[in-house]
Write a protein that holds these residues in place. Structure first.
Motif, PDB file in Angstrom:
ATOM      1  N   PRO A   1      52.604  35.296  34.232  1.00 34.65           N
ATOM      2  CA  PRO A   1      51.379  34.566  33.896  1.00 34.65           C
ATOM      3  C   PRO A   1      50.130  35.424  34.084  1.00 34.65           C
ATOM      4  O   PRO A   1      49.201  35.378  33.283  1.00 34.65           O
ATOM      5  N   ARG A   2      50.142  36.234  35.124  1.00 29.97           N
ATOM      6  CA  ARG A   2      48.986  37.091  35.387  1.00 29.97           C
ATOM      7  C   ARG A   2      48.764  38.080  34.250  1.00 29.97           C
ATOM      8  O   ARG A   2      47.665  38.276  33.760  1.00 29.97           O
TER       9      ARG A   2
ATOM     10  N   PHE B   1      40.956  39.692  27.939  1.00 35.97           N
ATOM     11  CA  PHE B   1      40.161  40.913  27.816  1.00 35.97           C
ATOM     12  C   PHE B   1      40.776  41.958  26.884  1.00 35.97           C
ATOM     13  O   PHE B   1      40.067  42.695  26.228  1.00 35.97           O
TER      14      PHE B   1
ATOM     15  N   MET C   1      38.362  55.988  45.194  1.00 37.99           N
ATOM     16  CA  MET C   1      37.878  55.205  44.066  1.00 37.99           C
ATOM     17  C   MET C   1      36.461  54.692  44.271  1.00 37.99           C
ATOM     18  O   MET C   1      36.003  53.810  43.542  1.00 37.99           O
TER      19      MET C   1
ATOM     20  N   GLY D   1      34.939  48.275  39.061  1.00 41.29           N
ATOM     21  CA  GLY D   1      36.112  47.428  39.260  1.00 41.29           C
ATOM     22  C   GLY D   1      36.915  47.767  40.511  1.00 41.29           C
ATOM     23  O   GLY D   1      37.929  47.136  40.784  1.00 41.29           O
ATOM     24  N   TRP D   2      36.475  48.759  41.276  1.00 41.49           N
ATOM     25  CA  TRP D   2      37.220  49.102  42.497  1.00 41.49           C
ATOM     26  C   TRP D   2      36.363  48.994  43.740  1.00 41.49           C
ATOM     27  O   TRP D   2      35.211  49.113  43.710  1.00 41.49           O
TER      28      TRP D   2
ATOM     29  N   GLU E   1      55.970  34.082  40.161  1.00 42.67           N
ATOM     30  CA  GLU E   1      55.539  32.946  39.332  1.00 42.67           C
ATOM     31  C   GLU E   1      54.036  32.757  39.281  1.00 42.67           C
ATOM     32  O   GLU E   1      53.539  31.956  38.501  1.00 42.67           O
ATOM     33  N   ASP E   2      53.320  33.395  40.186  1.00 38.51           N
ATOM     34  CA  ASP E   2      51.875  33.192  40.244  1.00 38.51           C
ATOM     35  C   ASP E   2      51.476  31.758  40.545  1.00 38.51           C
ATOM     36  O   ASP E   2      50.465  31.280  40.030  1.00 38.51           O
TER      37      ASP E   2
ATOM     38  N   HIS F   1      53.084  36.941  43.648  1.00 39.35           N
ATOM     39  CA  HIS F   1      53.426  37.825  42.526  1.00 39.35           C
ATOM     40  C   HIS F   1      53.933  39.151  43.067  1.00 39.35           C
ATOM     41  O   HIS F   1      53.794  39.448  44.243  1.00 39.35           O
ATOM     42  N   LYS F   2      54.505  39.964  42.179  1.00 40.73           N
ATOM     43  CA  LYS F   2      55.031  41.234  42.666  1.00 40.73           C
ATOM     44  C   LYS F   2      53.911  42.251  42.861  1.00 40.73           C
ATOM     45  O   LYS F   2      52.870  42.171  42.194  1.00 40.73           O
TER      46      LYS F   2
ATOM     47  N   TYR G   1      51.609  48.959  44.210  1.00 40.11           N
ATOM     48  CA  TYR G   1      50.181  48.742  44.460  1.00 40.11           C
ATOM     49  C   TYR G   1      49.707  49.625  45.614  1.00 40.11           C
ATOM     50  O   TYR G   1      50.235  49.571  46.708  1.00 40.11           O
TER      51      TYR G   1
ATOM     52  N   ALA H   1      42.131  53.887  47.819  1.00 40.95           N
ATOM     53  CA  ALA H   1      42.063  52.779  46.876  1.00 40.95           C
ATOM     54  C   ALA H   1      42.763  51.560  47.441  1.00 40.95           C
ATOM     55  O   ALA H   1      43.673  51.678  48.261  1.00 40.95           O
ATOM     56  N   ASN H   2      42.299  50.376  47.052  1.00 38.60           N
ATOM     57  CA  ASN H   2      42.961  49.141  47.413  1.00 38.60           C
ATOM     58  C   ASN H   2      43.132  48.309  46.154  1.00 38.60           C
ATOM     59  O   ASN H   2      42.201  47.686  45.668  1.00 38.60           O
ATOM     60  N   LYS H   3      44.337  48.348  45.620  1.00 34.48           N
ATOM     61  CA  LYS H   3      44.626  47.679  44.351  1.00 34.48           C
ATOM     62  C   LYS H   3      44.426  46.162  44.460  1.00 34.48           C
ATOM     63  O   LYS H   3      44.002  45.526  43.505  1.00 34.48           O
TER      64      LYS H   3
ATOM     65  N   SER I   1      40.999  45.067  43.809  1.00 37.77           N
ATOM     66  CA  SER I   1      40.479  45.223  42.458  1.00 37.77           C
ATOM     67  C   SER I   1      40.554  43.892  41.705  1.00 37.77           C
ATOM     68  O   SER I   1      39.971  43.753  40.638  1.00 37.77           O
TER      69      SER I   1
ATOM     70  N   GLU J   1      36.181  37.713  36.982  1.00 38.10           N
ATOM     71  CA  GLU J   1      36.972  38.257  35.887  1.00 38.10           C
ATOM     72  C   GLU J   1      38.455  37.979  36.057  1.00 38.10           C
ATOM     73  O   GLU J   1      39.133  37.547  35.130  1.00 38.10           O
TER      74      GLU J   1
END
Lengths: 195, 153
Positions: free
Chosen positions: A158-159, A167, A189, A194-195, B48-49, B65-66, B70, B76-78, B81, B90
């Motif tokens: 779904p994501r 987008f 980053m 976006g980060w 499944e979210d 979610h999986k 990541y 960085a921290n996914k 984001s 967003e």
């Protein structure tokens, strides 16, 4: 200087005394093919993953990181190699990228990037170059394998379906906007949108 | 999804039927202590979210979610984001809790506090398997409502 140039011009324009026109035309043709073929073969060799990871810094850094990702090993066994993502398919862009890559080879030969630390220090700059390239060509290399038109949203999570249905579908964003770090570890980053 | 418990059930039954006097199979299987038995197949991560109820209010929510690959490190921290304050409009992901902006003196910082930066210290994914051991946990609402209705607990 000028007179020397004139001299060469005269030699070039004077009809040949020893060789027939047929020989010259045909010979030139064959030589042309050989040169072109050789050039492209050489280019193809540089276009393989074996060549890419022939360099120590690629093998020890980016390649190791790629190995645990989905583009190296997955359930279907289809994989992406370095040139799939990094080398444009059409000829003009390929040559342009090769010329740019030569500066990276220069870095190798003259030891600018010979340790992990030096690589990491340079990583943000190198990554930004790739982001900019993929942003500019609308992630062409990703789309060579992943066609938006063939994505079945009902089969995506779904994501993923949400993000792609909004987008991506509206062309507001392209793959690399959301999928940075898909194949390698990310650099610092800070300041990246976006980060 | 149902294969694993089914296999366990089958082996248990078969085993009980064949030899009552052999050693009891525990979670680690029947292999002698010094030997490594075959590993069970790796379970799929649930993807499944859908938000899951928390068992108690303070429970860090589990990740629905999986998160394979990541990156969460100094660079960085996914997770952020999508889950950071600015990204949520967003991504439509839930924003990290305001408690995550608090430092140890209870001061609110401008962004996520370093002590809350490593998401997976508290938040984990779930797998599509039956629990290996039973669990009698009862949540507080059930206890309270049982009390009201006069049942003892």
């Amino acid at each position: 200087m000028w007179s020397a140039a004139k001299q060469y011009w005269r030699v070039l324009t004077r009809p040949s005394v020893h060789f027939s026109l047929g020989f010259l035309t045909f010979g030139g043709f064959v030589a042309g093919i050989m040169f072109w073929g050789g050039f492209n073969t050489a280019l193809e060799i540089t276009n393989t993953e074996t060549f890419c990871v022939g360099c120590h810094e690629m093998r020890e850094n980016v390649f190791q990181e790629l190995k645990s990702t989905i583009h190296y090993t997955n359930r279907s066994g289809v994989r992406a190699s370095c040139p799939d993502c990094h080398v444009p398919h059409d000829w003009t862009n390929k040559i342009a990228r090769k010329i740019q890559a030569s500066s990276e080879v220069w870095g190798k030969i003259f030891g600018t990037i010979d340790t992990r630390e030096k690589f990491l220090a340079k990583r943000r700059e190198l990554a930004e170059r790739e982001w900019a390239r993929l942003k500019a060509n609308d992630s062409l290399e990703c789309r060579n394998c992943h066609g938006f038109d063939y994505m079945d949203f009902t089969r995506q999570s779904p994501r993923a379906a949400n993000a792609h249905g909004t987008f991506l579908a509206s062309a507001e964003k392209t793959c690399i906007d959301c999928h940075k770090g898909i194949a390698h570890e990310l650099p610092d980053m800070k300041g990246v949108p976006g980060w | 999804m149902l294969k694993f418990p089914f296999v366990i059930a089958l082996t248990t039954i078969a085993f009980a039927a064949v030899a009552a006097d052999e050693p009891i199979a525990t979670l680690r299987g029947l292999d002698p202590l010094a030997e490594q038995g075959p590993a069970p197949p790796m379970a799929k991560v649930s993807n499944e979210d859908l938000r899951r109820a928390r068992n108690y209010p303070e429970q860090p929510p589990t990740i629905p979610h999986k998160i394979r690959g990541y990156q969460i490190d100094l660079n960085a921290n996914k997770c952020l984001s999508c889950h950071s304050r600015r990204a949520t409009a967003e991504s439509q992901a839930p924003m990290v809790s305001i408690t995550h902006f608090m430092n140890r003196d209870g001061q609110f910082l401008a962004s996520v506090s370093p002590r809350r930066y490593f998401c997976t210290l508290c938040h984990v994914t779930q797998q599509v398997i039956e629990p290996l051991v039973g669990n009698e946990f009862v949540d507080i609402d059930s206890i309270l409502s049982d009390q009201d209705s006069g049942k003892k607990n």
